[in-house]
Write an enzyme that holds these catalytic residues in place. Structure first.
Site, PDB file in Angstrom:
ATOM      1  CE  LYS A 119      25.505  47.863   1.916  1.00  0.00           C
ATOM      2  NZ  LYS A 119      24.917  48.996   1.116  1.00  0.00           N
TER       3      LYS A 119
HETATM    4  N1  GLU Z   1      21.832  50.257   2.622  1.00  0.00           N
HETATM    5  C1  GLU Z   1      21.321  51.567   1.780  1.00  0.00           C
HETATM    6  C2  GLU Z   1      22.424  51.564   0.844  1.00  0.00           C
HETATM    7  O1  GLU Z   1      23.040  50.698   0.331  1.00  0.00           O
HETATM    8  C3  GLU Z   1      21.290  52.611   2.871  1.00  0.00           C
HETATM    9  C4  GLU Z   1      22.411  53.094   3.539  1.00  0.00           C
HETATM   10  C5  GLU Z   1      22.245  54.041   4.526  1.00  0.00           C
HETATM   11  O2  GLU Z   1      21.056  54.670   4.662  1.00  0.00           O
HETATM   12  O3  GLU Z   1      23.136  54.392   5.353  1.00  0.00           O
HETATM   13  O4  GLU Z   1      22.427  52.692   0.132  1.00  0.00           O
END
Ligand code: GLU
Length: 434
Positions: A119
């Site tokens: 992230k």
């Molecule tokens: N930001 C989204 C989450 O927290 C999607 C992450 C993704 O699709 O890689 O799950």
């Protein structure tokens, strides 16, 4: 990741635990105790593999240069490439990125995907910048991340305040920096792209649809109907809007909404499409929607309703407001919206929580479908995507629900136990290099 260096670092480094990180670590330790996780695996999973911080300059519309700080934390890749979103928000810092990366590791493992967790994002308030500035910021951030991301290494996606446009700029920048023959073969470096440029039909609604499905599956297990059930949503972005859209279609009634600018309520019901159309011409905000009354910020979670969907930021349900919540079901659209103190109060009060790593996993499952589509040179139809999502999320929900019933534990602990056991198994099978 199981290199010797990583292992030594894990042994000696201690993450300073605060904020969201504190929350995810307490959740992890609780589940690790339940499954008697091997201490070596616990050591590995308690710390992140890689942390990338980049400071990069961008020319603003007025000719001045601003320097931004961007983050990408790669928590674990035992099950596959790092996967997870990038958010643009003033709260983005190393603590938030670590916690959110860790949640992604559990989420992808629980969903049975061949991914790890990562992230990141940029610490900024995107409402202060023009589209042109956001484009230059995004492209320069992508360039600064360089080979720390890649279609088989670390695959970003949208998150808070980033969208398909952001992903299109990222994909284009990344591909433009590859040798000509490799360019198009790299479009799955990010997911959540626009449907016209390698994106998946339905990826936009997949997180909200998953939130709705989790609620529906829970209602079915408990022999309840969604018809006439009142729900409130915190956050009317991509997740909140689509969750409300599908719930309304199934006969439930939206009675309260909060966004970054204010809160509104109407116990007779707020039309989801009307509110969405209003927000589109009101700078993206729901404030002053004509068919509802304003509510004080700190009274929002106390609104009369059956289902509460926090779909904005972390640490929203805490010991300050958990005892005032009227809903019997909390469906976590956001990542980490309920902190450990808040959760304890809710569980003592008999309120069910469908945990984030299950409830909002439709997003990353949609991302996985997009990644496969790109990798295999296919184009999937919307109905195909939706039915595949349905099937995958039902499997995850049933696994968690049954585990929690069998072991007499809450759904979050059950979800963590399943997720961590899958990673533990991979380490046991593979061993630690060298
Ligand atoms: N930001 C989204 C989450 O927290 C999607 C992450 C993704 O699709 O890689 O799950």
């Amino acid at each position: 990741m199981a290199t010797l260096t990583a292992e030594i670092e894990k042994d000696t480094k201690k993450i300073p635990v605060k904020g969201m990180m504190n929350n995810v670590m307490m959740q992890f330790e609780n589940a690790a105790d339940q499954i008697q996780l091997h201490p070596n695996i616990k050591k590995i999973l308690s710390i992140t593999n890689n942390e990338i911080i980049v400071n990069f300059p961008v020319k603003m519309d007025n000719g001045e240069v601003e320097v931004f700080t961007g983050y990408r934390v790669q928590h674990n890749n035992a099950l596959g490439p790092y996967k997870g979103g990038l958010r643009y928000h003033p709260t983005v810092d190393i603590d938030a990125a670590r916690a959110l990366a860790m949640w992604m590791t559990w989420k992808t493992s629980l969903a049975g995907l061949p991914y790890g967790g990562g992230k990141g994002g940029i610490k900024l308030d995107p409402s202060k910048y023009s589209q042109e500035e956001l484009e230059r910021i995004t492209r320069r951030f992508t360039f600064a991340l360089a080979d720390n991301i890649g279609p088989e290494h670390d695959i970003p996606a949208p998150d808070v305040n980033t969208n398909s446009q952001t992903m299109a700029w990222m994909a284009d920048t990344y591909m433009s920096t590859r040798p000509p023959a490799e360019r198009t073969a790299n479009q799955h470096v990010v997911t959540g792209k626009p449907a016209g440029s390698g994106g998946l039909e339905g990826r936009d609604r997949s997180t909200g649809y998953g939130v709705y499905l989790s609620i529906k599956f829970w209602a079915e297990k408990n022999k309840k109907s969604l018809k006439g059930k009142k729900f409130i949503v915190q956050g009317f972005g991509n997740v909140g809007y689509w969750a409300a859209y599908f719930l309304e279609k199934d006969g439930a009634k939206l009675v309260g909404v909060q966004d970054a600018y204010g809160s509104i309520q109407n116990q007779k019901g707020i039309g989801v499409e009307d509110l969405f159309n209003y927000s589109q011409v009101n700078d993206g905000s729901i404030v002053n929607f004509p068919n509802a009354n304003p509510v004080l910020k700190n009274k929002f979670f106390a609104l009369n309703c059956d289902i509460c969907i926090p779909a904005a930021l972390g640490n929203q349900i805490t010991k300050e407001n958990a005892s005032k919540i009227k809903a019997k079901l909390i469906a976590e659209g956001a990542n980490g919206p309920t902190n450990v103190d808040g959760e304890k109060i809710l569980l003592d009060r008999g309120i069910t929580i469908i945990p984030d790593i299950l409830c909002n996993s439709g997003g990353v499952v949609g991302s996985y479908f997009e990644w496969l589509q790109n990798r295999n040179g296919e184009l999937w139809q919307l109905d195909e995507v939706m039915s595949k999502l349905d099937k995958k999320l039902k499997e995850s929900f049933n696994k968690v629900y049954e585990y929690s019933e069998r072991e007499a534990m809450d759904m979050r602990t059950a979800a963590y136990c399943i997720a961590i056991q899958r990673i533990e198994k991979a380490y046991v099978q593979r061993g630690i290099f060298p």
